[in-house]
Design an enzyme around this catalytic site. Structure first.
Site, PDB file in Angstrom:
ATOM      1  N   TYR A 143      11.361   8.125  15.568  1.00 38.87           N
ATOM      2  CA  TYR A 143      11.236   8.134  14.101  1.00 38.87           C
ATOM      3  C   TYR A 143      12.379   8.959  13.496  1.00 38.87           C
ATOM      4  O   TYR A 143      13.011   8.537  12.525  1.00 38.87           O
ATOM      5  CB  TYR A 143       9.864   8.705  13.711  1.00 38.87           C
ATOM      6  CG  TYR A 143       9.547   8.613  12.231  1.00 38.87           C
ATOM      7  CD1 TYR A 143       9.208   7.405  11.637  1.00 38.87           C
ATOM      8  CD2 TYR A 143       9.580   9.752  11.420  1.00 38.87           C
ATOM      9  CE1 TYR A 143       8.919   7.323  10.279  1.00 38.87           C
ATOM     10  CE2 TYR A 143       9.283   9.684  10.058  1.00 38.87           C
ATOM     11  CZ  TYR A 143       8.949   8.466   9.499  1.00 38.87           C
ATOM     12  OH  TYR A 143       8.658   8.393   8.156  1.00 38.87           O
ATOM     13  N   ASP A 176       6.020  -7.645   1.545  1.00 40.91           N
ATOM     14  CA  ASP A 176       5.261  -6.990   2.624  1.00 40.91           C
ATOM     15  C   ASP A 176       4.820  -8.035   3.645  1.00 40.91           C
ATOM     16  O   ASP A 176       4.657  -9.215   3.304  1.00 40.91           O
ATOM     17  CB  ASP A 176       4.019  -6.276   2.061  1.00 40.91           C
ATOM     18  CG  ASP A 176       3.586  -5.090   2.910  1.00 40.91           C
ATOM     19  OD1 ASP A 176       3.797  -3.938   2.466  1.00 40.91           O
ATOM     20  OD2 ASP A 176       3.058  -5.309   4.023  1.00 40.91           O
ATOM     21  N   LYS A 210      15.239   7.654  11.004  1.00 41.44           N
ATOM     22  CA  LYS A 210      15.365   8.196   9.634  1.00 41.44           C
ATOM     23  C   LYS A 210      16.688   8.943   9.429  1.00 41.44           C
ATOM     24  O   LYS A 210      17.208   8.971   8.314  1.00 41.44           O
ATOM     25  CB  LYS A 210      14.159   9.079   9.309  1.00 41.44           C
ATOM     26  CG  LYS A 210      12.854   8.282   9.116  1.00 41.44           C
ATOM     27  CD  LYS A 210      12.907   7.414   7.867  1.00 41.44           C
ATOM     28  CE  LYS A 210      11.637   6.643   7.611  1.00 41.44           C
ATOM     29  NZ  LYS A 210      11.707   5.834   6.384  1.00 41.44           N
ATOM     30  N   ARG A 215       0.856  -1.202   0.000  1.00 40.22           N
ATOM     31  CA  ARG A 215       0.000   0.000   0.000  1.00 40.22           C
ATOM     32  C   ARG A 215       0.882   1.239   0.000  1.00 40.22           C
ATOM     33  O   ARG A 215       2.106   1.144  -0.049  1.00 40.22           O
ATOM     34  CB  ARG A 215      -0.900  -0.023   1.241  1.00 40.22           C
ATOM     35  CG  ARG A 215      -0.104   0.093   2.516  1.00 40.22           C
ATOM     36  CD  ARG A 215      -0.958  -0.071   3.754  1.00 40.22           C
ATOM     37  NE  ARG A 215      -0.246   0.456   4.908  1.00 40.22           N
ATOM     38  CZ  ARG A 215      -0.566   0.215   6.165  1.00 40.22           C
ATOM     39  NH1 ARG A 215      -1.593  -0.563   6.460  1.00 40.22           N
ATOM     40  NH2 ARG A 215       0.120   0.758   7.164  1.00 40.22           N
ATOM     41  N   GLY A 216       0.254   2.397   0.071  1.00 41.72           N
ATOM     42  CA  GLY A 216       0.995   3.652   0.209  1.00 41.72           C
ATOM     43  C   GLY A 216       1.987   3.870  -0.926  1.00 41.72           C
ATOM     44  O   GLY A 216       1.756   3.493  -2.077  1.00 41.72           O
ATOM     45  N   ASP A 271       8.848 -10.272   6.533  1.00 44.08           N
ATOM     46  CA  ASP A 271       9.029  -9.339   7.644  1.00 44.08           C
ATOM     47  C   ASP A 271      10.426  -8.760   7.457  1.00 44.08           C
ATOM     48  O   ASP A 271      11.424  -9.479   7.617  1.00 44.08           O
ATOM     49  CB  ASP A 271       8.913 -10.082   8.983  1.00 44.08           C
ATOM     50  CG  ASP A 271       9.154  -9.148  10.166  1.00 44.08           C
ATOM     51  OD1 ASP A 271       9.626  -8.011   9.949  1.00 44.08           O
ATOM     52  OD2 ASP A 271       8.875  -9.560  11.304  1.00 44.08           O
ATOM     53  N   VAL A 272      10.481  -7.487   7.125  1.00 43.47           N
ATOM     54  CA  VAL A 272      11.779  -6.890   6.758  1.00 43.47           C
ATOM     55  C   VAL A 272      12.794  -6.920   7.891  1.00 43.47           C
ATOM     56  O   VAL A 272      13.995  -6.762   7.650  1.00 43.47           O
ATOM     57  CB  VAL A 272      11.623  -5.422   6.252  1.00 43.47           C
ATOM     58  CG1 VAL A 272      10.961  -5.386   4.887  1.00 43.47           C
ATOM     59  CG2 VAL A 272      10.900  -4.554   7.267  1.00 43.47           C
ATOM     60  N   ASN A 289      11.617   0.558   1.416  1.00 43.49           N
ATOM     61  CA  ASN A 289      10.542   1.514   1.655  1.00 43.49           C
ATOM     62  C   ASN A 289       9.723   1.203   2.907  1.00 43.49           C
ATOM     63  O   ASN A 289       9.084   2.096   3.463  1.00 43.49           O
ATOM     64  CB  ASN A 289       9.648   1.504   0.400  1.00 43.49           C
ATOM     65  CG  ASN A 289       8.270   2.091   0.630  1.00 43.49           C
ATOM     66  OD1 ASN A 289       8.092   3.303   0.545  1.00 43.49           O
ATOM     67  ND2 ASN A 289       7.283   1.247   0.936  1.00 43.49           N
TER      68      ASN A 289
END
Ligand SMILES: NC(=O)c1ccc[n+]([C@@H]2O[C@H](COP(=O)([O-])OP(=O)(O)OC[C@H]3O[C@@H](n4cnc5c(N)ncnc54)[C@H](O)[C@@H]3O)[C@@H](O)[C@H]2O)c1
Length: 269
Positions: free
Chosen positions: A163, A39, A167, A18-19, A66-67, A93
Site C-alpha cells: 500500500y 465504480d 501510494k 461509497r466512502g 474497473d479502473v 479516488n
C-alpha cells in the site's frame, strides 16, 4: 456552503459508490458541479447518483467501471462528455488495501494493490487528459486532475508495504504529472488522508487482527490516535470534502504538483 462554487465543473470521480468518493460526489454536486460516479459497484453508485439528482443542484450519472482497464477509463470520460458536454476535473479516488508483513507479500497481493491504486491512477489521468487536450484550453482556468494519496504516500508503515509503495507512486504521479501536463494547461494536485472511517478502514481493521498485527477490533484506531495523531481523533469523509472541493475549485488555480495532508497532523510525527 456556496451552491455555485463549482458551477460549470464536470467532474469524473472514480470509486464513488461509497466512502470518500461518494461523500465528495455529494459535496461537489451540492456546490453546483455535475458528477460522474465511476465504480465497480454500479448499483451503489447509482443510489448515490439518485440522491444527488433528487437534491436538485448539480447533476449525477453512475457508470460501471474497473479502473484498472484503460477502456473503462476512456468510456467513463466519454460518458461524462456525453452527459454534460465536457470534462473539467478528474478525481482519482478508487483504492484498496490488504495488509501483509514484508515476507508474506506475494505476487497476487502486489498486483492487486499496485494495479488499483497506482496503475489505474495513471490510466485515469491519461485518458482524462487526452479528452481535456482534445477540448482545447479553457479560458482563464486550468483543467484539474486530483489524486488521492495517503499518509502512506509519505511514511513507511510496517504492515502495509505494498500500500505504501502504491501510494508513494500516487505522489510521484502527482508531481511528474504536474510537470508533464503543464503545457496543456492541466494542473495535478492531490490530498493525503490519515485514518478515515470508511468501508476500506473497517475491512483493514479486521485484516490487521487476522494477520496478527493487532489483537482486537478497533485497536488500530486507538493506537494511531494515541501514538500518531496530533488532533486526537480519527476522521470521517466530512473532514476531507473541503480540501477536495478546494482542489476542484478555481481557488486552487495557481498550484500544481502538490499533495495536501489532511491527516490530523500524522505527517508531522
Ligand atoms: N479510509 C482511509 O483511512 C484512507 C486513508 C488514506 C487514503 N485513503 C484512500 O482514499 C481513497 C478512498 O478510500 P475509501 O476509504 O473511501 O475507500 P472505500 O473502500 O470506502 O471506497 C473505495 C471505492 O473504490 C471502489 N473500487 C475499488 N476497486 C475498484 C476498481 N478496480 N474499479 C472501480 N472502483 C473500484 C470500491 O468499489 C469502493 O466503492 C482510496 O484511494 C484510499 O486508498 C483512504
Amino acid at each position: 456552503m456556496d451552491p455555485n462554487r463549482l458551477k460549470g465543473k464536470n467532474i469524473l470521480i472514480t470509486g464513488a459508490a461509497r466512502g470518500m468518493g461518494a461523500a465528495n460526489a455529494e459535496s461537489f454536486a451540492a456546490q453546483g458541479a455535475n458528477v460522474t460516479l465511476g465504480d465497480l459497484d454500479e448499483a451503489e453508485a447509482q443510489k448515490v447518483a439518485e440522491r444527488i439528482n433528487s437534491a436538485g443542484n448539480g447533476k449525477a450519472i453512475a457508470v460501471k467501471m474497473d479502473v484498472t482497464k484503460r477502456a473503462d477509463n476512456a468510456a467513463a470520460v466519454k460518458a461524462t462528455v456525453d452527459a454534460f458536454g465536457s470534462i473539467n476535473v478528474g478525481l482519482f479516488n478508487a483504492g484498496l488495501n490488504k495488509p501483509r508483513f514484508f515476507m508474506d507479500i506475494d505476487e497476487d497481493n502486489w498486483d492487486l494493490i499496485m494495479n488499483v491504486n497506482t496503475k489505474a491512477m495513471w490510466l485515469g489521468m491519461q485518458e482524462t487528459a487526452k479528452q481535456m487536450i482534445a477540448q482545447g484550453p479553457m479560458e482563464n482556468h486550468p483543467y484539474k486532475l486530483i489524486n488521492v494519496g495517503s499518509i502512506a504516500s509519505r511514511k513507511p508503515l510496517v504492515d502495509v508495504t505494498v500500500y505504501c509503495t502504491s501510494k508513494y507512486g500516487c505522489l510521484a504521479l502527482t508531481e511528474c504529472g504536474a510537470l508533464g501536463l503543464a503545457e496543456h494547461n492541466i494542473t495535478v494536485n492531490g490530498y493525503a488522508p490519515g485514518v478515515v472511517v470508511t468501508p476500506l478502514w473497517e475491512q483493514l481493521d479486521k485484516d490487521l487482527v487476522e494477520i496478527g498485527f493487532k489483537e482486537r477490533a478497533g485497536q488500530a484506531y486507538d493506537d494511531i490516535v494515541e501514538n500518531n495523531l496530533v488532533i486526537k481523533r480519527v476522521s470521517y469523509p466530512k473532514d476531507i470534502v473541503g480540501t477536495a472541493s478546494f482542489l476542484a475549485s478555481d481557488d486552487s488555480d495557481y498550484m500544481t504538483g502538490q499533495m495536501i495532508s489532511v491527516d490530523g497532523g500524522w505527517v508531522t510525527k
